[in-house]
Design a protein around this motif. Structure first.
Motif, PDB file in Angstrom:
ATOM      1  N   ASP A   1       0.588   4.016  -2.920  1.00  0.00           N
ATOM      2  CA  ASP A   1       0.183   5.384  -2.615  1.00  0.00           C
ATOM      3  C   ASP A   1       1.163   6.385  -3.233  1.00  0.00           C
ATOM      4  O   ASP A   1       0.765   7.450  -3.708  1.00  0.00           O
ATOM      5  CB  ASP A   1       0.119   5.553  -1.088  1.00  0.00           C
ATOM      6  CG  ASP A   1      -0.712   6.757  -0.702  1.00  0.00           C
ATOM      7  OD1 ASP A   1      -1.737   7.006  -1.359  1.00  0.00           O
ATOM      8  OD2 ASP A   1      -0.326   7.465   0.244  1.00  0.00           O
ATOM      9  N   LYS A   2       2.443   6.017  -3.248  1.00  0.00           N
ATOM     10  CA  LYS A   2       3.452   6.902  -3.843  1.00  0.00           C
ATOM     11  C   LYS A   2       3.316   6.968  -5.366  1.00  0.00           C
ATOM     12  O   LYS A   2       3.703   7.949  -5.983  1.00  0.00           O
ATOM     13  CB  LYS A   2       4.863   6.430  -3.455  1.00  0.00           C
ATOM     14  CG  LYS A   2       5.169   6.681  -1.983  1.00  0.00           C
ATOM     15  CD  LYS A   2       6.547   6.201  -1.597  1.00  0.00           C
ATOM     16  CE  LYS A   2       6.786   6.461  -0.116  1.00  0.00           C
ATOM     17  NZ  LYS A   2       8.107   6.053   0.342  1.00  0.00           N
TER      18      LYS A   2
ATOM     19  N   GLU B   1       0.803  -1.222   0.000  1.00  0.00           N
ATOM     20  CA  GLU B   1       0.000   0.000   0.000  1.00  0.00           C
ATOM     21  C   GLU B   1       0.839   1.277   0.000  1.00  0.00           C
ATOM     22  O   GLU B   1       0.490   2.247  -0.674  1.00  0.00           O
ATOM     23  CB  GLU B   1      -0.902   0.030   1.240  1.00  0.00           C
ATOM     24  CG  GLU B   1      -2.185  -0.746   1.063  1.00  0.00           C
ATOM     25  CD  GLU B   1      -3.030  -0.696   2.317  1.00  0.00           C
ATOM     26  OE1 GLU B   1      -3.058   0.349   2.982  1.00  0.00           O
ATOM     27  OE2 GLU B   1      -3.649  -1.732   2.641  1.00  0.00           O
ATOM     28  N   LEU B   2       1.923   1.258   0.776  1.00  0.00           N
ATOM     29  CA  LEU B   2       2.723   2.482   0.884  1.00  0.00           C
ATOM     30  C   LEU B   2       3.314   2.886  -0.462  1.00  0.00           C
ATOM     31  O   LEU B   2       3.299   4.058  -0.836  1.00  0.00           O
ATOM     32  CB  LEU B   2       3.854   2.283   1.898  1.00  0.00           C
ATOM     33  CG  LEU B   2       3.457   2.355   3.375  1.00  0.00           C
ATOM     34  CD1 LEU B   2       4.633   1.969   4.265  1.00  0.00           C
ATOM     35  CD2 LEU B   2       2.971   3.745   3.747  1.00  0.00           C
TER      36      LEU B   2
END
Lengths: 456, 103
Positions: free
Chosen positions: B68-69, B64-65
């Motif tokens: 998101d980027k 997810e991280l």
């Protein structure tokens, strides 16, 4: 009449609270949709005075008065604007955002500089003031959840000035709110030369108990008029004058167990609850390595999050500061110190042999060609230093370890109270007789035995 | 070596290499993103990384991280990436996907 009064009060309370707690829409949505977003002056329609207020914070000035560090002028302001130390070796002044010289192999250039993260447009830069500075603030960088980072890149304008782009779109402005973890980490995770290099912590549900509970950075670092509370990291000098410690929320007696609470007078919360750290632990600014893109970076030794074991020292929240050492002051006897965990970082850089002072570096020359000495010479020109002779040397820095908080993996009795435990009691000032007592299971045997029985 | 022995060694090597990859051995690449495609549901993305030798590896990103980027363009085509990945069912699944640059 009484009923009517109660109904009236209830209605009043509802109309006051509903928009603030239940509505997801920013109250200015209709205005922004109708008028578009024009930077801080749009924000100021409702949030009057906030732009001017922000110009007086560490986030804008990258400096502040620093009262707990020795060997500095306490009338001056210090921070990444002007500090020289070996995690970065540059600062906003000598390593100002600019286009670096062409790489001889590729002919390519790029923009770089310490103030890349400054929330202005670079024309109004670190510490600037006045109407132009107020207008240059990138409010949405910290407050929007729909910021398009393709727009936040440096470029040269028609006058050849380096400008930092901003996303001032209506779309971004319609997604404003309290800063989330992402808003903070955009800058704070990239410091020191790469992702999670400088502080070496990731703030997510896997690595921090606060994040696992859904808390965001500003839940602890609660801003007061844009001034952000900070802890007492020996290497993080600039502060907005508001400090933050665990006990602000957890009190000095946070445990159900009285024996554990008895520790809090001399043992900082972080010591047990942050058993690991990460990031860079050594860097060499005298030897730059060529990367795949043919540009150069200082050679760096690093570990992942939670891969470095901290060292433990007494710390009275004042800081020793010499050209070769930045770290905690304090001892067992002063009555003010607690034992804290630190990440020890060691950086190699050039010193002025004539004065013993650490020299700063402009990264543009070494980034293009690998010539570190040219970077120091360029920085010396910027600072007006003419009389110098370079000599490489090491500096040791103690970084505070204040994130990666865990409850389940916190240190337990036997982690410290053992002959080979994580605390070096001898170095911490205890005598042999005390050490014998402190490392005996006698201290915890019955308690842990009882706990063990209960668990099984 | 005689032929049956050679064949045995070869088969053993192939089985070993296959097992090594199937077990999800960690591989690494540092390369420039030449193509980045986010799935319509936003739950995965494909990034093609090209290293200094011209080798291209197609990486599947699911964390997810990093996604998101991609979504807010903190990571874009042209960025240099340090990536660790595992081969799982023929796909190069990212375990570590970070820009090499910082400030």
């Amino acid at each position: 009449m009484k009923k009517l009064t109660i109904i009236f009060i209830c209605f009043g309370l509802l109309t006051f609270f509903i928009p603030q707690t239940w509505s997801k829409d920013h109250p200015g949505k209709t205005y922004i949709e109708a008028k578009g977003y024009e930077g801080p002056k749009t924000c100021e329609v409702c949030h009057q005075g906030k732009a001017k207020e922000f110009l007086n914070t560490v986030h804008w000035k990258h400096a502040s008065p620093v009262t707990n560090v020795e060997n500095i002028d306490h009338k001056e302001e210090y921070g990444m604007k002007n500090r020289i130390y070996t995690m970065c070796n540059g600062n906003d002044i000598v390593n100002n955002l600019k286009e670096i010289p062409k790489n001889p192999q590729t002919g390519k250039v790029k923009f770089t500089g310490c103030n890349t993260c400054h929330p202005g447009n670079h024309l109004s830069d670190v510490g600037s003031s006045g109407p132009a500075a107020e207008e240059a603030i990138d409010c949405l960088l910290c407050h929007s959840q729909a910021y398009d980072f393709r727009k936040r890149v440096p470029y040269k304008d028609e006058k050849g000035q380096v400008v930092m782009g901003q996303d001032r779109s209506t779309n971004a402005a319609l997604a404003v709110g309290r800063p989330t973890v992402k808003n903070c980490m955009v800058c704070h995770e990239a410091a020191g030369g790469g992702v999670l290099i400088k502080r070496g912590f990731a703030y997510n549900k896997e690595t921090d108990v606060h994040a696992a509970k859904g808390m965001v950075c500003v839940d602890c670092h609660q801003a007061q008029n844009h001034r952000i509370p900070t802890g007492f990291d020996p290497n993080n000098w600039a502060n907005d004058g508001i400090r933050l410690v665990c006990a602000d929320c957890h009190t000095e007696k946070p445990h159900k167990d009285g024996d554990l609470n008895a520790h809090t007078a001399r043992i900082a919360c972080q010591t047990c609850h942050i058993p690991k750290t990460g990031g860079a632990y050594a860097k060499d600014f005298t030897a730059w390595e060529q990367g795949n893109d043919k540009f150069y970076e200082p050679a760096t030794l690093k570990k992942e999050v939670n891969e470095i074991t901290p060292v433990y020292r007494w710390y009275n929240l004042t800081v020793a500061n010499t050209p070769h050492f930045i770290g905690p002051k304090g001892n067992r006897e002063d009555g003010k110190s607690k034992i804290y965990p630190f990440k020890v970082f060691q950086g190699k850089a050039f010193y002025n042999k004539k004065t013993g002072e650490l020299m700063a570096m402009d990264f543009a020359p070494p980034m293009a060609t690998g010539d570190a000495r040219a970077g120091v010479a360029q920085a010396a020109r910027t600072l007006g230093i003419k009389d110098f002779e370079l000599e490489a040397g090491w500096q040791t820095i103690y970084f505070g370890s204040n994130h990666l908080v865990t409850k389940t993996d916190a240190l337990s009795c036997y982690n410290c109270h053992a002959p080979n435990g994580v605390l070096n009691f001898r170095e911490l000032g205890y005598n042999e007789k005390e050490i014998e007592k402190l490392t005996s299971p006698e201290l915890y045997f019955e308690k842990i035995l009882k706990k063990q029985r209960e668990e099984w | 070596m005689n032929s049956p022995l050679k064949l045995t060694v070869l088969i053993t090597l192939i089985i070993f290499l296959y097992a090594f990859q199937a077990a999800g051995a960690e591989l690494k690449i540092i390369g420039i993103i030449t193509k980045l495609e986010l799935a319509p549901d936003g739950k995965s993305a494909i990034a093609v990384l090209k290293d200094n030798n011209g080798k291209e590896v197609t990486i599947t990103v699911v964390d997810e991280l990093t996604l998101d980027k991609f979504k807010d363009h903190r990571i874009v085509e042209g960025d240099e990436i340090r990536c660790k990945y595992e081969v799982i069912e023929g796909k190069n699944i990212s375990r570590y996907f970070r820009k090499t640059a910082g400030c």
